[in-house]
Design a protein around this motif. Structure first.
Motif, PDB file in Angstrom:
ATOM      1  N   HIS A 164       0.829  -1.202   0.000  1.00  0.00           N
ATOM      2  CA  HIS A 164       0.000   0.000   0.000  1.00  0.00           C
ATOM      3  C   HIS A 164       0.863   1.251   0.000  1.00  0.00           C
ATOM      4  CE1 HIS A 164       0.591   1.228   4.271  1.00  0.00           C
ATOM      5  NE2 HIS A 164       0.855  -0.051   4.423  1.00  0.00           N
ATOM      6  N   SER A 165       0.278   2.345  -0.454  1.00  0.00           N
ATOM      7  CA  SER A 165       0.980   3.620  -0.486  1.00  0.00           C
ATOM      8  C   SER A 165       1.273   4.103   0.937  1.00  0.00           C
ATOM      9  CB  SER A 165       0.139   4.661  -1.229  1.00  0.00           C
ATOM     10  OG  SER A 165      -1.116   4.856  -0.598  1.00  0.00           O
ATOM     11  N   HIS A 166       2.320   4.916   1.071  1.00  0.00           N
ATOM     12  CA  HIS A 166       2.698   5.532   2.350  1.00  0.00           C
ATOM     13  C   HIS A 166       2.966   4.492   3.446  1.00  0.00           C
ATOM     14  CE1 HIS A 166       1.315   9.090   0.278  1.00  0.00           C
ATOM     15  NE2 HIS A 166       0.113   8.574   0.167  1.00  0.00           N
ATOM     16  N   CYS A 167       3.570   3.373   3.073  1.00  0.00           N
ATOM     17  CA  CYS A 167       3.794   2.269   4.019  1.00  0.00           C
ATOM     18  C   CYS A 167       4.911   2.625   5.010  1.00  0.00           C
ATOM     19  CB  CYS A 167       4.158   1.003   3.252  1.00  0.00           C
ATOM     20  SG  CYS A 167       4.444  -0.430   4.307  1.00  0.00           S
ATOM     21  N   GLY A 168       4.585   2.629   6.288  1.00  0.00           N
ATOM     22  CA  GLY A 168       5.563   2.944   7.325  1.00  0.00           C
ATOM     23  C   GLY A 168       6.681   1.929   7.399  1.00  0.00           C
ATOM     24  N   ALA A 169       6.353   0.662   7.169  1.00  0.00           N
ATOM     25  CA  ALA A 169       7.383  -0.381   7.207  1.00  0.00           C
ATOM     26  C   ALA A 169       8.406  -0.173   6.109  1.00  0.00           C
ATOM     27  CB  ALA A 169       6.739  -1.766   7.094  1.00  0.00           C
ATOM     28  N   MET A 170       7.935   0.202   4.914  1.00  0.00           N
ATOM     29  CA  MET A 170       8.863   0.439   3.810  1.00  0.00           C
ATOM     30  C   MET A 170       9.676   1.706   4.030  1.00  0.00           C
ATOM     31  SD  MET A 170       8.665  -2.179   1.862  1.00  0.00           S
ATOM     32  CE  MET A 170       8.494  -3.071   3.441  1.00  0.00           C
ATOM     33  N   LYS A 171       9.100   2.693   4.698  1.00  0.00           N
ATOM     34  CA  LYS A 171       9.876   3.874   5.079  1.00  0.00           C
ATOM     35  C   LYS A 171      10.987   3.459   6.038  1.00  0.00           C
ATOM     36  CE  LYS A 171       6.097   7.219   4.600  1.00  0.00           C
ATOM     37  NZ  LYS A 171       5.192   8.165   5.315  1.00  0.00           N
ATOM     38  N   GLY A 172      10.668   2.560   6.964  1.00  0.00           N
ATOM     39  CA  GLY A 172      11.671   2.054   7.890  1.00  0.00           C
ATOM     40  C   GLY A 172      12.747   1.265   7.188  1.00  0.00           C
ATOM     41  N   LEU A 173      12.366   0.512   6.155  1.00  0.00           N
ATOM     42  CA  LEU A 173      13.336  -0.279   5.408  1.00  0.00           C
ATOM     43  C   LEU A 173      14.353   0.623   4.705  1.00  0.00           C
ATOM     44  CD1 LEU A 173      14.091  -3.172   4.515  1.00  0.00           C
ATOM     45  CD2 LEU A 173      12.578  -2.853   2.537  1.00  0.00           C
ATOM     46  N   MET A 174      13.920   1.821   4.334  1.00  0.00           N
ATOM     47  CA  MET A 174      14.805   2.765   3.652  1.00  0.00           C
ATOM     48  C   MET A 174      15.860   3.338   4.604  1.00  0.00           C
ATOM     49  SD  MET A 174      11.787   4.657   1.455  1.00  0.00           S
ATOM     50  CE  MET A 174      12.800   5.970   0.778  1.00  0.00           C
ATOM     51  N   LYS A 175      15.642   3.250   5.898  1.00  0.00           N
ATOM     52  CA  LYS A 175      16.603   3.747   6.895  1.00  0.00           C
ATOM     53  C   LYS A 175      16.778   2.699   7.986  1.00  0.00           C
ATOM     54  CE  LYS A 175      12.821   6.359   9.065  1.00  0.00           C
ATOM     55  NZ  LYS A 175      12.373   7.657   9.602  1.00  0.00           N
ATOM     56  N   LEU A 176      17.064   1.483   7.546  1.00  0.00           N
ATOM     57  CA  LEU A 176      17.081   0.321   8.431  1.00  0.00           C
ATOM     58  C   LEU A 176      18.063   0.457   9.584  1.00  0.00           C
ATOM     59  CD1 LEU A 176      15.766  -2.454   8.774  1.00  0.00           C
ATOM     60  CD2 LEU A 176      17.597  -3.418   7.373  1.00  0.00           C
ATOM     61  N   ASP A 177      19.245   0.978   9.327  1.00  0.00           N
ATOM     62  CA  ASP A 177      20.272   1.050  10.377  1.00  0.00           C
ATOM     63  C   ASP A 177      19.818   1.901  11.568  1.00  0.00           C
ATOM     64  OD1 ASP A 177      21.932  -0.580   8.943  1.00  0.00           O
ATOM     65  OD2 ASP A 177      23.081   1.057   8.045  1.00  0.00           O
ATOM     66  N   LYS A 178      18.987   2.897  11.328  1.00  0.00           N
ATOM     67  CA  LYS A 178      18.529   3.776  12.397  1.00  0.00           C
ATOM     68  C   LYS A 178      17.557   3.076  13.347  1.00  0.00           C
ATOM     69  CE  LYS A 178      19.050   8.002   9.657  1.00  0.00           C
ATOM     70  NZ  LYS A 178      18.374   9.203   9.103  1.00  0.00           N
ATOM     71  N   LEU A 179      17.008   1.947  12.924  1.00  0.00           N
ATOM     72  CA  LEU A 179      16.043   1.221  13.755  1.00  0.00           C
ATOM     73  C   LEU A 179      16.706   0.237  14.710  1.00  0.00           C
ATOM     74  CD1 LEU A 179      13.320   0.346  11.079  1.00  0.00           C
ATOM     75  CD2 LEU A 179      13.280   2.212  12.734  1.00  0.00           C
ATOM     76  N   ARG A 180      17.985  -0.026  14.505  1.00  0.00           N
ATOM     77  CA  ARG A 180      18.659  -1.091  15.246  1.00  0.00           C
ATOM     78  C   ARG A 180      18.570  -0.902  16.765  1.00  0.00           C
ATOM     79  NH1 ARG A 180      22.451  -4.406  13.066  1.00  0.00           N
ATOM     80  NH2 ARG A 180      22.804  -2.882  11.384  1.00  0.00           N
ATOM     81  N   VAL A 181      18.749   0.323  17.237  1.00  0.00           N
ATOM     82  CA  VAL A 181      18.729   0.601  18.676  1.00  0.00           C
ATOM     83  C   VAL A 181      17.328   0.962  19.151  1.00  0.00           C
ATOM     84  CG1 VAL A 181      19.581   2.119  20.491  1.00  0.00           C
ATOM     85  CG2 VAL A 181      21.137   1.323  18.693  1.00  0.00           C
ATOM     86  N   GLU A 182      16.652   1.805  18.388  1.00  0.00           N
ATOM     87  CA  GLU A 182      15.344   2.320  18.809  1.00  0.00           C
ATOM     88  C   GLU A 182      14.248   1.263  18.769  1.00  0.00           C
ATOM     89  OE1 GLU A 182      12.215   5.846  17.476  1.00  0.00           O
ATOM     90  OE2 GLU A 182      14.306   5.923  16.834  1.00  0.00           O
ATOM     91  N   MET A 183      14.239   0.437  17.715  1.00  0.00           N
ATOM     92  CA  MET A 183      13.224  -0.608  17.569  1.00  0.00           C
ATOM     93  C   MET A 183      13.881  -1.879  17.044  1.00  0.00           C
ATOM     94  SD  MET A 183       9.791   1.346  16.135  1.00  0.00           S
ATOM     95  CE  MET A 183      10.599   2.467  14.985  1.00  0.00           C
ATOM     96  N   PRO A 184      14.613  -2.581  17.907  1.00  0.00           N
ATOM     97  CA  PRO A 184      15.386  -3.744  17.449  1.00  0.00           C
ATOM     98  C   PRO A 184      14.531  -4.867  16.867  1.00  0.00           C
ATOM     99  CG  PRO A 184      15.323  -3.630  19.851  1.00  0.00           C
ATOM    100  CD  PRO A 184      14.787  -2.334  19.353  1.00  0.00           C
ATOM    101  N   LEU A 185      13.324  -5.066  17.385  1.00  0.00           N
ATOM    102  CA  LEU A 185      12.474  -6.128  16.849  1.00  0.00           C
ATOM    103  C   LEU A 185      11.977  -5.773  15.451  1.00  0.00           C
ATOM    104  CD1 LEU A 185      10.388  -7.129  20.008  1.00  0.00           C
ATOM    105  CD2 LEU A 185      12.434  -8.228  19.074  1.00  0.00           C
ATOM    106  N   VAL A 186      11.640  -4.507  15.249  1.00  0.00           N
ATOM    107  CA  VAL A 186      11.238  -4.056  13.918  1.00  0.00           C
ATOM    108  C   VAL A 186      12.417  -4.195  12.956  1.00  0.00           C
ATOM    109  CG1 VAL A 186      10.487  -2.070  12.544  1.00  0.00           C
ATOM    110  CG2 VAL A 186       9.483  -2.476  14.796  1.00  0.00           C
TER     111      VAL A 186
END
Length: 272
Positions: free
Chosen positions: A98-120
């Motif tokens: 779907h458009s405006h997908c938050g998960a795909m936005k997260g995939l575009m900046k995956l390294d930034k999620l490592r500490v803040e949301m490790p399970l994601v």
């Protein structure tokens, strides 16, 4: 919570009462026609956008409509797929981004999620093939254009992951299973489906005449016999106007892509 409880009351007094015979039938078992795999995003309701009845869709939902490859995880996705195909004899699968997908936005900046949301972070690693493909081939795109491309790519990546499941491979080989790639555009209320013959996502509402819309799924299937014809790719135009046109079909992503780029996007739809 009070609103939900009022909703329960209204459901029981109105919808349930008006459809008691249906619920009696459903109490004896289910026979859904389609396995619908989509995102957990609250803006998507598979039954609402397809106008499917109760009991017609068997649904898998998670962040990013992701299907881990076979044996990559012991999560519920694999078990649900196996049950859908083996126990319920479902013969059609839809993977719907779907458009405006938050998960795909997260995939575009995956390294930034490592500490803040490790399970994601760990979950989105199952879409690493999508991230790597886009990073290496579309570095000159950014913002919404890049997000549109990664959403489109990810649906096809997850279909390839689906094909790693023995039960899926077997049914595809027998010609007893069809898989469809869809993208739901929230702001337009439209659904685009991938057409391997046109090498593009097309507007599904234009794919069938009105007399057949209630009888068939309106999407070309992705089967094990898909091939890409490079000569056809080179003859096509890939520019899509910014507004939704009233044309026979609509190209997606909404960018000008070279024939080589188009072939690279959809290479994942070929079964080797």
């Amino acid at each position: 919570m009070k609103k939900l409880i009022r909703g329960l009351r209204d459901f029981k007094s109105s919808y349930f009462t008006a459809n008691e015979e249906l619920f009696e039938q459903l109490s004896h078992g289910q026979k859904p026609r389609v396995l619908f795999i989509t995102c957990s995003d609250s803006r998507i309701d598979p039954n609402l956008i397809t106008q499917a009845g109760l009991g017609e869709l068997f649904v898998i939902r998670n962040a990013g409509n992701i299907i881990p490859p076979f044996s990559a995880t012991n999560g519920g996705e694999g078990a649900t797929i196996e049950y859908a195909i083996q126990a319920l004899d479902i013969q059609q699968i839809i993977v719907c981004g779907h458009s405006h997908c938050g998960a795909m936005k997260g995939l575009m900046k995956l390294d930034k999620l490592r500490v803040e949301m490790p399970l994601v972070h760990d979950w989105l690693k199952y879409a690493e093939a999508t991230r790597k493909l886009v990073k290496e081939n579309y570095s000159h795109y950014e913002g919404e254009e890049l997000l549109e491309i990664i959403i489109a790519e990810n649906v096809l990546t997850q279909i390839e992951n689906l094909r790693t499941y023995p039960v899926i491979r077997s049914k595809l080989y027998q010609g007893k299973l069809s898989i469809y790639a869809w993208i739901y555009q929230i702001e337009a209320g439209e659904v685009l489906g991938y057409d391997p013959q046109k090498h593009a996502y097309v507007l599904l509402q234009n794919e069938l005449p009105p007399s057949e819309i209630n009888e068939k799924l309106i999407s070309p299937s992705l089967t094990s016999n898909v091939e890409i014809n490079s000569s056809i790719i080179q003859q096509q135009a890939y520019k899509l106007p910014q507004e939704i046109p009233s044309l026979e079909y609509e190209w997606f992503p909404m960018t000008v892509l070279s024939p080589e780029q188009m072939e690279r996007i959809y290479r994942g739809s070929i079964t080797k």
